[in-house]
Design an enzyme around this catalytic site. Structure first.
Site, short mmCIF file in Angstrom:
data_model
loop_
_atom_site.label_atom_id
_atom_site.label_comp_id
_atom_site.label_asym_id
_atom_site.label_seq_id
_atom_site.Cartn_x
_atom_site.Cartn_y
_atom_site.Cartn_z
CG ASN A 9 -30.15 17.82 -18.08
OD1 ASN A 9 -29.83 17.64 -18.83
ND2 ASN A 9 -30.16 18.29 -17.30
CE LYS A 11 -28.43 15.55 -15.46
NZ LYS A 11 -28.07 16.29 -13.17
CG HIS A 94 -28.89 21.89 -14.74
ND1 HIS A 94 -28.33 21.25 -13.62
CD2 HIS A 94 -30.00 20.88 -14.98
CE1 HIS A 94 -28.52 20.70 -13.34
NE2 HIS A 94 -29.78 19.99 -13.63
CD GLU A 96 -25.63 18.93 -13.64
OE1 GLU A 96 -25.76 18.61 -14.17
OE2 GLU A 96 -26.12 18.22 -12.66
CD GLU A 166 -33.66 20.01 -12.46
OE1 GLU A 166 -33.92 19.48 -12.75
OE2 GLU A 166 -32.66 20.70 -12.72
N GLY A 172 -28.99 14.56 -8.90
CA GLY A 172 -28.72 13.46 -9.08
C GLY A 172 -28.11 12.55 -7.73
CB SER A 212 -33.12 11.95 -7.60
OG SER A 212 -32.09 12.43 -7.65
N GLY A 234 -31.54 11.40 -14.32
CA GLY A 234 -30.28 9.97 -14.80
C GLY A 234 -31.38 8.57 -15.39
P1 PGA Z 1 -31.45 13.92 -11.65
O1 PGA Z 1 -31.11 14.80 -12.52
O2 PGA Z 1 -33.20 13.45 -12.36
O3 PGA Z 1 -30.22 12.89 -12.11
O4 PGA Z 1 -31.57 14.45 -10.10
C1 PGA Z 1 -32.22 16.25 -12.36
C2 PGA Z 1 -31.79 17.39 -13.65
O5 PGA Z 1 -30.55 18.10 -13.33
O6 PGA Z 1 -32.29 18.17 -14.26
#
Ligand code: PGA
Length: 249
Positions: A9, A11, A94, A96, A166, A172, A212, A234
């Site tokens: 992802n 983002k 998601h 976010e 998630e 993140g 993460s 990330g």
């Molecule tokens: P992350 O994000 O691996 O940076 O924690 C995962 C996601 O939001 O899909």
């Protein structure tokens, strides 16, 4: 046997030219015939990204879609547009988008049905905040997100959906759920799918963990019985993504 899916992802990262460069950098690192691989890229990167992955094992996904077919919805992108551009997967729900853009379970349900209608593979995200976890609400909250998200979706359709668990506190932050915490929720999601549908649907549906995930913890998470892959933020923008894809080598 469910095939693992390792989904990046991206983002709101990478311009179109940067996307093409990253795809080229990762090309030889993300080969693994035993898993499905996709990059969910920003909308403006989709067309060059689809071109750049031609002839490789990588599919392109989108990070959002709108649930109406077409029309006066300034700024939105339809399922038909995604399909025509060569997109295979689409993320919805998601945290976010739920948190910053007010996406509700009802919106997610409409997006899920629209994606399925057009043959896109939905990656439907669910997850709890730290506060909700501390209050012991995790499993009931996630069941509720799934109940509403899958309303009106047939068993046959549900088999093709990907669910991504998630935990918001792990996204993140560098704090990953332990493999036991992730497995507990993913196993409960599968149990709930069996209650909503049947054992066969529960057996086929793919459930990812996200939050993460990185080259260091992927193998342990992906070894859990009910974790069928990862949604990676990330670490998907780095060479580490190759190690995650090859977690079993
Ligand atoms: P992350 O994000 O691996 O940076 O924690 C995962 C996601 O939001 O899909």
């Amino acid at each position: 046997m469910r095939r693992k899916l390792i989904a990046g992802n991206w983002k709101m990262n990478k311009t179109p030219s940067e996307a093409v460069a990253l795809i080229a950098d990762l090309k030889d690192l993300v080969c693994n015939d035993e898993v499905d691989v996709c990059y969910c890229v920003p909308a403006i990167d989709i067309i060059p990204a689809v071109e750049a992955v031609k002839g490789t094992n990588v599919a392109i996904g989108a990070q959002n879609l709108y649930f109406e077919e077409k029309g006066a919805y300034t700024g939105e992108i339809s399922a038909e547009m995604l399909c025509d551009a060569g997109v295979r997967y689409v993320i919805m729900g998601h945290s976010e988008r739920r948190g910053y853009f007010g996406e509700t379970d009802e919106d997610i349900n409409k997006k899920l049905k629209k994606a399925l209608e057009h043959g896109l593979i939905p990656i439907m995200c669910c997850g709890e905040s730290l506060e909700q976890r501390q209050q012991g609400l995790t499993l009931s909250l996630i069941r509720e997100q799934i109940r509403i998200g899958f309303d009106g979706v047939s068993a046959e359709q549900a088999k093709g959906v990907v669910i991504a668990y998630e935990p918001i506190w792990a996204i993140g932050t560098g704090v990953t759920a332990t493999s036991e915490q992730a497995e507990e929720v993913c196993a409960d999601i599968r149990k709930y799918i069996a209650e909503l549908y049947d054992a066969e649907t529960a057996e086929e549906i793919r459930i990812l963990y996200g939050g993460s995930m990185n080259a260091g913890n992927a193998a342990e998470l992906l070894a859990m019985a009910d974790i069928d892959g990862g949604l990676i933020g990330g670490a998907s923008l780095k060479k580490d993504f190759g190690s995650i894809v090859n977690y079993n080598k």
